[in-house]
Design a protein around this motif. Sequence first.
Motif, PDB file in Angstrom:
ATOM      1  N   ASP A 320       0.820  -1.221   0.000  1.00 27.01           N
ATOM      2  CA  ASP A 320       0.000   0.000   0.000  1.00 27.01           C
ATOM      3  C   ASP A 320       0.849   1.264   0.000  1.00 27.01           C
ATOM      4  O   ASP A 320       0.335   2.370   0.139  1.00 27.01           O
ATOM      5  CB  ASP A 320      -0.931  -0.012   1.212  1.00 27.01           C
ATOM      6  CG  ASP A 320      -0.152  -0.071   2.526  1.00 27.01           C
ATOM      7  OD1 ASP A 320       1.065  -0.368   2.480  1.00 27.01           O
ATOM      8  OD2 ASP A 320      -0.742   0.170   3.602  1.00 27.01           O
ATOM      9  N   GLY A 321       2.159   1.095  -0.155  1.00 29.10           N
ATOM     10  CA  GLY A 321       3.057   2.245  -0.235  1.00 29.10           C
ATOM     11  C   GLY A 321       3.510   2.769   1.120  1.00 29.10           C
ATOM     12  O   GLY A 321       4.184   3.801   1.207  1.00 29.10           O
ATOM     13  N   THR A 322       3.185   2.050   2.215  1.00 30.39           N
ATOM     14  CA  THR A 322       3.589   2.494   3.559  1.00 30.39           C
ATOM     15  C   THR A 322       5.046   2.114   3.818  1.00 30.39           C
ATOM     16  O   THR A 322       5.455   0.979   3.579  1.00 30.39           O
ATOM     17  CB  THR A 322       2.685   1.848   4.632  1.00 30.39           C
ATOM     18  OG1 THR A 322       1.326   2.196   4.335  1.00 30.39           O
ATOM     19  CG2 THR A 322       3.061   2.337   6.027  1.00 30.39           C
ATOM     20  N   LEU A 323       5.778   3.080   4.328  1.00 29.01           N
ATOM     21  CA  LEU A 323       7.207   2.860   4.647  1.00 29.01           C
ATOM     22  C   LEU A 323       7.331   2.526   6.135  1.00 29.01           C
ATOM     23  O   LEU A 323       6.790   3.242   6.981  1.00 29.01           O
ATOM     24  CB  LEU A 323       8.003   4.131   4.329  1.00 29.01           C
ATOM     25  CG  LEU A 323       9.477   4.128   4.699  1.00 29.01           C
ATOM     26  CD1 LEU A 323      10.275   3.248   3.742  1.00 29.01           C
ATOM     27  CD2 LEU A 323      10.038   5.551   4.670  1.00 29.01           C
ATOM     28  N   ARG A 324       8.004   1.428   6.409  1.00 29.28           N
ATOM     29  CA  ARG A 324       8.229   1.034   7.802  1.00 29.28           C
ATOM     30  C   ARG A 324       9.724   0.898   8.041  1.00 29.28           C
ATOM     31  O   ARG A 324      10.412   0.212   7.290  1.00 29.28           O
ATOM     32  CB  ARG A 324       7.576  -0.320   8.099  1.00 29.28           C
ATOM     33  CG  ARG A 324       6.085  -0.295   8.102  1.00 29.28           C
ATOM     34  CD  ARG A 324       5.521  -1.709   8.220  1.00 29.28           C
ATOM     35  NE  ARG A 324       4.115  -1.706   7.864  1.00 29.28           N
ATOM     36  CZ  ARG A 324       3.145  -1.376   8.686  1.00 29.28           C
ATOM     37  NH1 ARG A 324       3.429  -1.038   9.926  1.00 29.28           N
ATOM     38  NH2 ARG A 324       1.888  -1.380   8.287  1.00 29.28           N
ATOM     39  N   PHE A 325      10.170   1.541   9.096  1.00 30.75           N
ATOM     40  CA  PHE A 325      11.587   1.454   9.473  1.00 30.75           C
ATOM     41  C   PHE A 325      11.649   1.054  10.955  1.00 30.75           C
ATOM     42  O   PHE A 325      10.964   1.667  11.789  1.00 30.75           O
ATOM     43  CB  PHE A 325      12.280   2.798   9.257  1.00 30.75           C
ATOM     44  CG  PHE A 325      13.700   2.838   9.764  1.00 30.75           C
ATOM     45  CD1 PHE A 325      14.727   2.218   9.058  1.00 30.75           C
ATOM     46  CD2 PHE A 325      14.018   3.491  10.962  1.00 30.75           C
ATOM     47  CE1 PHE A 325      16.037   2.258   9.535  1.00 30.75           C
ATOM     48  CE2 PHE A 325      15.321   3.533  11.429  1.00 30.75           C
ATOM     49  CZ  PHE A 325      16.330   2.914  10.704  1.00 30.75           C
ATOM     50  N   THR A 326      12.398   0.017  11.235  1.00 32.82           N
ATOM     51  CA  THR A 326      12.521  -0.452  12.622  1.00 32.82           C
ATOM     52  C   THR A 326      13.997  -0.525  13.009  1.00 32.82           C
ATOM     53  O   THR A 326      14.802  -1.109  12.281  1.00 32.82           O
ATOM     54  CB  THR A 326      11.892  -1.852  12.791  1.00 32.82           C
ATOM     55  OG1 THR A 326      10.541  -1.789  12.319  1.00 32.82           O
ATOM     56  CG2 THR A 326      11.883  -2.284  14.257  1.00 32.82           C
ATOM     57  N   TYR A 327      14.297   0.098  14.119  1.00 36.36           N
ATOM     58  CA  TYR A 327      15.669   0.047  14.636  1.00 36.36           C
ATOM     59  C   TYR A 327      15.590  -0.493  16.069  1.00 36.36           C
ATOM     60  O   TYR A 327      15.041   0.155  16.965  1.00 36.36           O
ATOM     61  CB  TYR A 327      16.292   1.442  14.600  1.00 36.36           C
ATOM     62  CG  TYR A 327      17.649   1.568  15.291  1.00 36.36           C
ATOM     63  CD1 TYR A 327      18.512   0.479  15.425  1.00 36.36           C
ATOM     64  CD2 TYR A 327      18.082   2.800  15.788  1.00 36.36           C
ATOM     65  CE1 TYR A 327      19.733   0.602  16.043  1.00 36.36           C
ATOM     66  CE2 TYR A 327      19.313   2.937  16.410  1.00 36.36           C
ATOM     67  CZ  TYR A 327      20.135   1.836  16.542  1.00 36.36           C
ATOM     68  OH  TYR A 327      21.355   1.960  17.159  1.00 36.36           O
ATOM     69  N   GLY A 328      16.082  -1.716  16.245  1.00 38.63           N
ATOM     70  CA  GLY A 328      16.133  -2.313  17.587  1.00 38.63           C
ATOM     71  C   GLY A 328      17.572  -2.318  18.071  1.00 38.63           C
ATOM     72  O   GLY A 328      18.452  -2.900  17.422  1.00 38.63           O
ATOM     73  N   ALA A 329      17.814  -1.647  19.167  1.00 39.41           N
ATOM     74  CA  ALA A 329      19.195  -1.551  19.690  1.00 39.41           C
ATOM     75  C   ALA A 329      19.307  -2.316  21.004  1.00 39.41           C
ATOM     76  O   ALA A 329      18.448  -2.186  21.875  1.00 39.41           O
ATOM     77  CB  ALA A 329      19.554  -0.090  19.903  1.00 39.41           C
ATOM     78  N   MET A 330      20.351  -3.105  21.109  1.00 36.59           N
ATOM     79  CA  MET A 330      20.615  -3.826  22.362  1.00 36.59           C
ATOM     80  C   MET A 330      21.558  -2.970  23.210  1.00 36.59           C
ATOM     81  O   MET A 330      22.667  -2.647  22.785  1.00 36.59           O
ATOM     82  CB  MET A 330      21.239  -5.193  22.068  1.00 36.59           C
ATOM     83  CG  MET A 330      21.572  -6.010  23.304  1.00 36.59           C
ATOM     84  SD  MET A 330      20.185  -6.260  24.424  1.00 36.59           S
ATOM     85  CE  MET A 330      19.280  -7.555  23.579  1.00 36.59           C
ATOM     86  N   VAL A 331      21.088  -2.598  24.373  1.00 33.82           N
ATOM     87  CA  VAL A 331      21.865  -1.729  25.264  1.00 33.82           C
ATOM     88  C   VAL A 331      22.335  -2.556  26.464  1.00 33.82           C
ATOM     89  O   VAL A 331      21.533  -3.243  27.092  1.00 33.82           O
ATOM     90  CB  VAL A 331      20.994  -0.546  25.757  1.00 33.82           C
ATOM     91  CG1 VAL A 331      21.809   0.400  26.623  1.00 33.82           C
ATOM     92  CG2 VAL A 331      20.398   0.197  24.586  1.00 33.82           C
ATOM     93  N   ARG A 332      23.620  -2.483  26.729  1.00 39.46           N
ATOM     94  CA  ARG A 332      24.187  -3.241  27.859  1.00 39.46           C
ATOM     95  C   ARG A 332      25.087  -2.327  28.695  1.00 39.46           C
ATOM     96  O   ARG A 332      25.847  -1.533  28.139  1.00 39.46           O
ATOM     97  CB  ARG A 332      25.045  -4.411  27.359  1.00 39.46           C
ATOM     98  CG  ARG A 332      24.268  -5.519  26.704  1.00 39.46           C
ATOM     99  CD  ARG A 332      25.198  -6.657  26.313  1.00 39.46           C
ATOM    100  NE  ARG A 332      24.525  -7.617  25.453  1.00 39.46           N
ATOM    101  CZ  ARG A 332      23.699  -8.552  25.897  1.00 39.46           C
ATOM    102  NH1 ARG A 332      23.456  -8.645  27.181  1.00 39.46           N
ATOM    103  NH2 ARG A 332      23.126  -9.379  25.058  1.00 39.46           N
TER     104      ARG A 332
END
Lengths: 359, 99
Positions: A320-332
């Motif tokens: 449908d033309g939707t842009l999805r951006f996912t950034y998962g960061a592991m913090v320790r």
Amino acid sequence: MSAQTSGWRPPPVFTTAWITFALVATVLGGLLLLAALAGLAGSWVVLGYFAFVVLTAWTLRSVREEAGSWLGRRAVRRGLVVALLADCVALVAASPGAFGFVVALLVLLNVALGWATLRMASAPEAAVDERQESLRNRSHRIAYWAFALLVGGSILVAQVAGPGSRSWISGVFANGGSLIAFCELLFVLPAMVVAWLEPDHLALETAAAPGARARVALAMVALAIVLPALLSAGLVVLPARTTSTVQSVSISPTSRCDELMAETQVGFGVEARIPVHAMACGDGRTASEVWGLNRSDCVGGDTMLATVAAARCSRTTGPDGTLRFTYGAMVRPVLLPFLGRQVTMQVVIDRDGRVVRFP
Amino acid sequence: MARTSGKASATEGVLHNRIAVLRAEHGFSRQQLADAVDVNYQTIGYLERGDYNPSLELAFRLSEVFGVPIEAIFSRQPMRPMSEELFGRQPERKEAHGG
């Protein structure tokens, strides 16, 4: 810890070790103050912690009681020496994020060493008896040879071994941690030798309870040791704080574009700030990024005694033309690396350029 | 406590002493004796344990505090019990009784 008050001789105030400690504390305090003024993440907390450690050292120094049965044991004192040497190695190898902690630990260990040895390695003649003087002279002789072999030998071997080791040794001496470790060995090695050699202390026949100042000092030491662990655990359990702004930008008459800025902050003192900064547009058919939503943008931001690693980084455009951006960061946390949390930031922009979700 | 073990006597440079006995006899604590001879109280403990041999000056100070000659406090040979030295008595030894 048994308190031993009688027969205690006041330690000298301006010893070489104390002057070195004061110089190092002043220089580091100044550097941390500069860092704090420059607005680096968490540096105010680290500065406060460093000030607390210095205050703890000062309070401990003013406690007019000998180290009790625990620090009087030779095995414990030898453990202290090993910890000090390990801390010196950590100073040479420490990352900038962990540097403050390693220095603070060095200060605490030095205070404990001074307490365990009654600072006899740097005490003037009048403050030591003949046995202590003889032990001190022996420890200085051993420390001289140990220092010469340790430092001189390392430099010599590194210079002779090859170009790789030569560049390594020049790199080692270029960082501040090495300089502190060098000064530590130069000035404190005799005290380490005293701690290593002196037999188990004897408990007094009439042991008195520790005074109020001693109890306060011990509580401060305990807090100084526990605080970094608590702040490290806080990185994992404290709720994340997110700030975001979306600003419309007109770069094309046919598209709707927005500049997106967000930052998620986790932890307090021991903390990490994970940013997302991008520009995306939608022209009615599909949404697309102008810049900032790529794999190379999944990077950690400012950290203090923490590490950030990208655990997930994806950008998809739906049918449908939707842009999805996912950034998962592991913090320790650096100090407790077995703990960790994932911080996920998501950007969803529909084909008309409307921001559906951010972050 | 005076060192009397055979192993210790075989060791060169070991100085046996009666400081613990004399200290008990005079009713001194380690701290009081340390204050009297101007040393750290740990030094008294190390002297008693035989971990440290005193200087001649400290030996004289101890001798003055206890009011006995130096050779009554220190010896290069294992020291005999005071009772044996004073009265020539051998300590009673328990006979081993067979079952």
